[in-house]
Design an enzyme around this catalytic site. Structure first.
Site, PDB file in Angstrom:
ATOM      1  N   GLU A   1       8.092  -1.457  -6.762  1.00 27.32           N
ATOM      2  CA  GLU A   1       7.645  -3.265  -5.836  1.00 27.32           C
ATOM      3  C   GLU A   1       7.762  -3.585  -6.305  1.00 27.32           C
ATOM      4  OE1 GLU A   1       5.611  -1.568  -1.756  1.00 27.32           O
ATOM      5  OE2 GLU A   1       7.769   0.115  -1.667  1.00 27.32           O
TER       6      GLU A   1
ATOM      7  N   GLY B   1       0.990  -1.220  -0.435  1.00 27.91           N
ATOM      8  CA  GLY B   1       0.219   0.017   0.030  1.00 27.91           C
ATOM      9  C   GLY B   1       1.332   1.383  -0.039  1.00 27.91           C
ATOM     10  N   LEU B   2       0.147   2.477   0.445  1.00 29.50           N
ATOM     11  CA  LEU B   2       0.989   3.532   0.447  1.00 29.50           C
ATOM     12  C   LEU B   2       1.418   3.641   1.824  1.00 29.50           C
ATOM     13  CD1 LEU B   2       0.809   6.231  -1.365  1.00 29.50           C
ATOM     14  CD2 LEU B   2      -1.097   7.684  -0.513  1.00 29.50           C
ATOM     15  N   HIS B   3       3.004   3.359   1.686  1.00 30.20           N
ATOM     16  CA  HIS B   3       3.199   3.405   2.947  1.00 30.20           C
ATOM     17  C   HIS B   3       4.440   4.647   2.776  1.00 30.20           C
ATOM     18  CE1 HIS B   3       7.630   1.186   1.937  1.00 30.20           C
ATOM     19  NE2 HIS B   3       5.934  -0.117   1.051  1.00 30.20           N
ATOM     20  N   VAL B   4       5.271   4.788   3.551  1.00 34.10           N
ATOM     21  CA  VAL B   4       6.301   6.271   4.044  1.00 34.10           C
ATOM     22  C   VAL B   4       7.494   6.393   2.235  1.00 34.10           C
ATOM     23  CG1 VAL B   4       8.517   7.380   4.739  1.00 34.10           C
ATOM     24  CG2 VAL B   4       6.696   5.902   5.920  1.00 34.10           C
TER      25      VAL B   4
END
Lengths: 157, 103
Positions: B102, B28-31
Site C-alpha cells: 500500500e 496501519g494494520l487493518h484487515v
C-alpha cells in the site's frame, strides 16, 4: 466506544433476508441509512464501495464472522449495523466456511485510528469463548443486544 | 533503517529469533494487511508471536492481529521459534516494510 454504541439495538438484524454477500451488505447499509440517516448517504453507492472493498480480499476472517466496511466522507464517527444469518452466507471467507455474523463498519475518511479501534473491539469480542456461539443461538434482537451488553460488562471488570 | 533490532539464539537445538519492525503504511494494520500477515506466518512451521506494548498474540491469526489496532508508527516485535524461525521472521519484516503493497 462500546460494542453497543457501534451496533445499537435498532441497527441489529436478527435474521438477514439476503442469502448472498452482496444482498447482505446492501441490507445492512440500508439499516444504517434507516437508523442514522447520515447526510448525503446513498445506499447504493455505499454498498458498491463495500462490495468493491470485498473484491480486494474477503473480510470473512473465520469463526463465521465478516467485517465488511468502507470509508464514508460525511461521517464524523464510526457507525455500523449487525446482521445474522442462521443459514449462513458464502462470503469467500479465509477459511472457506459460510458466514453467520456480519458486522458492517462505516468509518469517516481519514479516521484510520477510529476504524482500527472498531476492528479491535469486534475482534476482541469474537475471540472470547462462547461469544459467537451465543450470538448464533440468540432468539432475536433483544437476545443479541443482551449479549453485546453483557460482553461490555464482563470486559469492564 | 526500519529494521530496528534482531536477536538470534539457539535453544535446545531449535532456532529462535526476535525482530522489531515499524508499521509504515498510512492505514496501519487493518484487515488486508492482517490477513496477508497471518497467511505468510501460516506458511511456516515455527511458532510466531507478535508483541505490541506488552500484548502478545499469535501471528497466524488475522483476528488476533487486528486486536493490536496497530496504527502507522507502531513498533511490533516478531518472535519466532522453530526450525524456520529466521526465514519466517525475515519474510514478515519484509512484508511490513513493503507497506503491505500500500502507500
Amino acid at each position: 466506544m462500546k460494542l453497543t454504541e457501534y451496533f445499537s439495538k435498532k441497527a441489529i438484524v436478527s435474521q438477514l433476508k439476503a442469502s448472498d454477500k452482496k444482498g447482505a451488505i446492501k441490507e445492512l447499509v440500508q439499516v444504517v441509512k434507516d437508523v442514522y440517516n447520515p447526510s448525503k448517504f446513498q445506499v447504493n453507492d455505499i454498498a458498491d464501495d463495500v462490495i468493491k472493498r470485498e473484491k480486494l480480499g474477503s473480510t470473512g476472517l473465520g469463526k463465521g464472522v465478516a467485517v465488511p466496511h468502507a470509508k464514508v466522507v460525511e461521517l464524523k464517527k464510526v457507525i455500523g449495523a449487525f446482521g445474522r444469518s442462521t443459514d449462513g452466507i458464502d462470503f469467500d471467507a479465509v477459511d472457506g466456511e459460510p458466514v453467520h455474523l456480519i458486522f458492517l463498519i462505516l468509518s469517516p475518511i481519514g479516521g484510520t485510528d477510529l476504524h482500527l479501534e472498531a476492528l479491535r473491539k469486534i475482534m476482541q469480542a469474537i475471540k472470547r469463548p462462547n461469544f459467537c456461539k451465543f450470538l448464533n443461538s440468540a432468539k432475536g434482537i433483544k437476545d443479541i443486544e443482551d449479549i453485546f451488553v453483557e460482553y461490555e460488562e464482563e470486559v469492564k471488570v | 533503517m526500519l529494521f530496528l533490532s534482531t536477536v538470534n539464539y539457539i535453544s535446545f537445538g531449535k532456532q529462535m529469533t526476535e525482530k522489531q519492525v515499524k508499521i509504515v503504511n498510512r492505514l496501519g494494520l487493518h484487515v488486508r494487511p492482517a490477513t496477508a500477515f497471518a497467511q505468510i506466518a501460516g506458511k511456516y512451521k515455527s511458532n510466531i508471536l507478535v508483541i505490541k506494548d506488552g500484548q502478545t498474540i499469535n501471528a497466524k491469526s488475522s483476528i488476533e492481529l487486528l486486536t493490536l489496532a496497530a496504527i502507522e508508527g507502531t513498533v511490533l516485535t516478531i518472535k519466532a521459534d522453530g526450525d524456520d524461525a529466521e526465514e519466517a521472521a525475515n519474510a514478515l519484516v519484509k512484508l511490513v516494510e513493503s507497506k503491505f503493497g500500500e502507500e
